[in-house]
Design a protein around this motif. Sequence first.
Motif, mmCIF file in Angstrom:
data_model
loop_
_atom_site.group_PDB
_atom_site.id
_atom_site.type_symbol
_atom_site.label_atom_id
_atom_site.label_comp_id
_atom_site.label_asym_id
_atom_site.label_seq_id
_atom_site.Cartn_x
_atom_site.Cartn_y
_atom_site.Cartn_z
ATOM 1 N N ILE A 79 33.497 16.802 -69.887
ATOM 2 C CA ILE A 79 33.095 16.663 -68.487
ATOM 3 C C ILE A 79 33.584 15.337 -67.925
ATOM 4 N N ARG A 94 37.266 15.588 -67.187
ATOM 5 C CA ARG A 94 37.498 16.352 -65.962
ATOM 6 C C ARG A 94 37.223 15.485 -64.732
ATOM 7 N N SER A 95 36.233 14.608 -64.838
ATOM 8 C CA SER A 95 35.958 13.675 -63.740
ATOM 9 C C SER A 95 37.099 12.681 -63.574
ATOM 10 N N ASN A 130 33.629 21.733 -61.315
ATOM 11 C CA ASN A 130 33.922 20.305 -61.511
ATOM 12 C C ASN A 130 35.227 19.853 -60.871
ATOM 13 N N ASN A 150 34.264 16.780 -59.022
ATOM 14 C CA ASN A 150 33.302 15.932 -59.740
ATOM 15 C C ASN A 150 33.976 14.623 -60.151
ATOM 16 N N GLU A 185 29.853 11.720 -60.933
ATOM 17 C CA GLU A 185 29.387 11.942 -62.302
ATOM 18 C C GLU A 185 28.443 10.824 -62.735
#
Length: 296
Positions: free
Chosen positions: A71, A74-75, A248, A251, A256
């Motif tokens: 995650i 991805r941010s 996302n 995001n 985040e």
Amino acid sequence: MSSLLNQRKYRAYLTVFFFLAPAFIGLLAFRAYPVFLALWESMYTATYGGAKAKMIFVGFENYQLLWEDIIFWRSVKATALLTLFINPIQIGLALGLALLLQRSTPYISIIRTLFLLPVGVAIPIATVVWGLMLNPNNGLVNSFLGVFGIAPQPFLTSETQAIWAIIAIASWKGVALWMLFLLAGLQDIPKIYYEAARIDGAKIWDQIIYITLPLLRRSLLFVTVADTAINFVLFVPMFILTQGGPRNSTNVLMFEAYRSGFAFQDYGRSMAIITILTICILIIIGFQIKFLRPKN
């Protein structure tokens, strides 16, 4: 005689320090202290075994967990994509508008005022209005596209279009603001340079390359640094419109960090993200200052 000069020099230093002290204290309190606080708190994690949360020192474990967190990456990707495109778009459009609006033409003051209207609109209000306009069902933008036979677009609900919609919303306000600074820089350039260039037969494009851009480096440096810092921490459009989605795609690191701290109560992870974000901003701004600062 020398002691008298030393006394005067000492008094001069005290005077300078007296006037700079409030600004220096404010810089330490509101800039340096939060940075060091974020770095320190990023080395802790919270446990909620009792009535009150307990902070436990974990060193660089939060950073190690981020390195293994998909995650987080991805941010990073969303932040890099946003910054890579939004800065050139905003600065390029702002420079183009400034070059157009510096000309002395009839009603130029009214035209400048119209272009500066977005500066006076708060970003939350602008975000809500743009969200209504980009509504995939009955938004104004899709109604306009329908006039030309174009099918309704999902915009903020599309994984591929949402980030571009955010860029458009931020640029609507950002371009007007940066144009104001660049227009002031353009008006500070002596007109005699352009008159001499026209006498020598230089075309408009040559004047821009060899006169405008070199003499505008100071204003461009300020705008580039400020634009980079602001867009790296862009947060409101994601918070109001997309909540980091879809999947996302919007995001960014700032959102985040907010989600980690306020939604999941993981303050150590949130502060670690803020620290990484701050370091990235400082590195990029350092390169910008190195390559864009005015030459002697």
